[in-house]
Design an enzyme around this catalytic site. Structure first.
Site, PDB file in Angstrom:
ATOM      1  N   HIS A  10     -67.125 -35.263 -70.730  1.00 20.16           N
ATOM      2  CA  HIS A  10     -66.015 -36.135 -70.357  1.00 20.16           C
ATOM      3  C   HIS A  10     -65.832 -36.070 -68.840  1.00 20.16           C
ATOM      4  CE1 HIS A  10     -63.166 -32.786 -69.603  1.00 20.16           C
ATOM      5  NE2 HIS A  10     -63.687 -32.224 -70.680  1.00 20.16           N
ATOM      6  N   GLU A 165     -52.091 -28.964 -74.394  1.00 16.78           N
ATOM      7  CA  GLU A 165     -52.661 -30.109 -75.101  1.00 16.78           C
ATOM      8  C   GLU A 165     -52.410 -30.031 -76.594  1.00 16.78           C
ATOM      9  OE1 GLU A 165     -57.269 -29.593 -76.250  1.00 16.78           O
ATOM     10  OE2 GLU A 165     -56.937 -29.620 -74.086  1.00 16.78           O
ATOM     11  N   ARG A 449     -42.411 -43.758 -71.149  1.00 18.44           N
ATOM     12  CA  ARG A 449     -43.341 -43.324 -70.102  1.00 18.44           C
ATOM     13  C   ARG A 449     -42.814 -43.761 -68.728  1.00 18.44           C
ATOM     14  NH1 ARG A 449     -48.606 -43.344 -72.496  1.00 18.44           N
ATOM     15  NH2 ARG A 449     -49.562 -43.074 -70.432  1.00 18.44           N
ATOM     16  N   ARG A 498     -42.298 -39.559 -59.067  1.00 20.56           N
ATOM     17  CA  ARG A 498     -43.563 -39.051 -58.522  1.00 20.56           C
ATOM     18  C   ARG A 498     -44.067 -40.052 -57.479  1.00 20.56           C
ATOM     19  NH1 ARG A 498     -47.697 -39.818 -63.691  1.00 20.56           N
ATOM     20  NH2 ARG A 498     -47.963 -42.065 -63.468  1.00 20.56           N
ATOM     21  N   THR A 530     -48.319 -48.754 -60.954  1.00 23.74           N
ATOM     22  CA  THR A 530     -49.043 -48.099 -62.036  1.00 23.74           C
ATOM     23  C   THR A 530     -50.473 -48.615 -62.023  1.00 23.74           C
ATOM     24  OG1 THR A 530     -48.996 -47.546 -64.406  1.00 23.74           O
ATOM     25  CG2 THR A 530     -48.464 -49.816 -63.802  1.00 23.74           C
TER      26      THR A 530
END
Length: 600
Positions: A10, A165, A449, A498, A530
């Site tokens: 990955h 995770e 989100r 952020r 974004t």
């Protein structure tokens, strides 16, 4: 020097360093269009791009470095496995040339080098935390002009990344690639709700003990690492631990709308509370690690990398830690960034890099496309567009001021998972409805989100309370009262944001856009920003990717090079200056059928 990252099937990537300078860096996913380039470690297309930027061929590269040890746990400095090298660098893309050997840079050393070598610091404490790599999950190191010295390491059986995770997976947020969602959900919960007492922060670091769930911390498990037996046992242990808290595994319902899979985006209070508890615990563990690194090195500068380094909230806490005067977080902190570290580390060893080297101030190191190429793509798709020349930022700012959403495609593609004004979706940060529209209708993702703000540097003191540059959108800050009032759509429910800060620069279309937006609205030079993509795809790379993504979704405008296209020609041309050129073509509905394209 050519560095290759993402060895664990990955986040494959490539970085080319010439005379100590990063010339090019890109992730394979941007070319393959497979998010995280999962199930492959081929870096071939990214490497071919890097070489093309320098105008060289693979056989002209002085040294190739990989960011993992394929013979772990046996140490090695080189790899001569022809099959592995061909898997990484497909010979068909390089004139059938096959490198006979590559240099091995231990995984966490590559992470550490990716953070310290481009930091510009003469000396720094270095903190690397991830799931695991070459058997290690956390590293404390000391960076000096002589290079990196590893001070302390934690084995994979003490992994903070895997802990985090598994919480995300337990709550049904997705696999390991979706851990970032947990950070957003945490803002809605109470961090004191659940005592996750199997993980204990303590001076010098932390301690993980899952004995009650079948995994002892003193158990010898090296033989279970490479075949993932330990990882599978660990996930079962964590699932049992979270279930014991009264939270069974959550599997979100899925519905189908117009052929599109729509996951359940809701959550229950206990889910948010578990997320908040996990986030707070992770931050406390990282704080102890950072304190230890600062104490061992006697420095006030801190560098961060590793997959956990993508956690903006945790980075914000580290930035506020007593004793930290300067913080640098590698913008591609995950495994893709290891390509940067591997290339810079071999450059240092060969004498091509002297530390401190130049500070990394931009992640715009990927492909760029000239106006002629972009025009050819637009014409080929029959897309109606206008040519604004240098006036594009002013025109786009006007559309943003009217509440429209814009796909922004300019210059060299940025590296890392955060859009930084080269491949971005932009909207008005003053209007929370713009955030909700992007989450729900454009990105098709959870409404909780958060979206980030981009702002001119001059507005930073008023909006984020500091004049310290934040170029990479990777460190959270507490929103000021002014930010809550003026850019509420960019402020998360926990009162943080952020930010990405941009210096005023008349030569930079991104900076000019922000300045023009402020001039036209009378509000701060700040926008929502974004990544330009849909939830299931990587950030767009090529003009074709941008057109396909624009055509498939409800964005109001595409601003690509000097050109713009809107949903309706009637909203496009009346606002244009006299010199603009308008090309009329068939509507977007006829273009969507061509969405599946070869973006390479």
């Amino acid at each position: 020097m050519l560095g290759l990252g993402g060895p664990y099937y990955h986040d494959a990537s490539a970085c080319l360093v010439v005379d100590g300078l990063i010339v090019a860096f890109a992730e394979e996913e941007r070319f393959s269009r497979r998010k995280h380039h999962k199930d492959s470690r081929s870096c071939a297309v990214a490497a071919a791009f890097c070489l093309s930027e320098a105008g060289i061929t693979l056989d002209q590269v002085d040294e190739i470095a990989i960011a993992f040890n394929p013979t772990w746990p046996e140490p090695t400095e080189t790899c001569t496995d022809a099959e592995l090298i061909a898997e990484l660098l497909a010979p068909a893309l390089f004139g059938r040339y096959r490198p006979r050997r590559v240099t091995v840079i231990e995984h966490h050393l590559a992470h550490a080098a990716s953070a310290f070598h481009p930091s510009g610091f003469e000396e720094a404490a270095v903190l690397v935390v991830d799931g695991s790599g070459d058997g290690i999950s956390a590293t404390l190191a000391h960076g000096t002009a002589g290079g990196l010295k590893v001070l302390r390491q934690f084995p994979f059986s003490q992994s903070l990344g895997w802990f985090y995770e598994t919480v995300a997976e337990h709550l049904g947020l997705g696999d390991w690639t979706s851990s970032g969602k947990l950070m957003g959900l945490a803002g809605y919960g109470r961090a004191d709700r659940y005592a996750l007492d199997f993980l204990t922060p303590r001076p010098g670091g932390y301690h993980l003990d899952l004995s009650r769930y079948g995994i002892r911390p003193d158990e010898s498990v090296d033989d279970q690492y490479t075949d993932l037996r330990y990882y599978r046992r660990l996930k079962k242990a964590y699932a049992a631990a979270y279930t014991d808290l009264g939270i069974p595994p959550h599997r979100r319902a899925r519905t189908y709308i117009g052929g599109r899979v729509v996951p359940d985006t809701g959550y229950r209070p206990e889910h948010a509370d578990l997320a908040a508890s996990a986030q707070d615990l992770l931050e406390r563990c990282l704080t102890e690690l950072a304190r230890e690194a600062l104490t061992l090195t006697g420095t006030s500068r801190l560098c961060v990398a590793g997959g956990v380094g993508l956690n903006c909230s945790a980075n914000g806490r580290l930035a506020q830690l007593r004793g930290v005067e300067e913080l640098f977080v590698q913008p591609a902190a995950g495994d893709a960034g290891c390509a940067v570290g591997a290339a810079l580390e071999v450059a240092l060893r060969r004498g091509d890099l002297t530390l401190p080297g130049p500070a990394m101030t931009t992640a715009a190191l990927g492909p760029a496309f000239d106006p002629g190429t972009i025009r050819t793509v637009l014409d080929g798709y029959g897309l109606a567009y206008c040519d604004h020349g240098d006036n594009l930022p002013t025109v786009v700012a006007g559309h943003l001021a009217l509440g429209r959403s814009v796909g922004w495609f300019q210059g060299r593609m940025e590296a890392g998972p955060r859009a930084l004004g080269r491949r971005s979706i932009l909207a008005d940060a003053h209007n929370p409805l713009a955030r909700d529209h992007i989450n729900d209708h454009v990105k098709h993702r959870e409404p909780w989100r958060p979206l980030a703000p981009v702002l001119l540097q001059e507005a930073a003191p008023d909006l984020i309370g500091t004049s310290t540059p934040h170029p990479f959108m990777i460190v959270a800050r507490q929103a000021t009262d002014a930010a809550r009032e003026l850019i509420p759509a960019a402020v998360h429910t926990d009162g943080t944001l952020r930010p990405q800060t941009v210096a005023r620069d008349d030569a930079d279309p991104y900076a000019r856009l922000l300045a023009s937006f402020a001039e036209q609205t009378g509000r701060p030079p700040a926008l929502l920003n974004t990544s330009f993509n849909h939830e299931a795809e990587p950030i767009v790379c090529t003009p074709r990717d941008a057109v396909a993504t624009f055509a498939a979704g409800p964005l109001d405008m595409l601003a690509i090079g000097p050109f713009s296209s809107t949903r309706s020609a009637a909203t496009n041309c009346p606002t244009l200056p006299a010199h603009s050129r308008y090309v009329e073509a068939r509507p977007l509905a006829l273009i969507r059928s061509k969405r599946r394209i070869d973006s390479r």
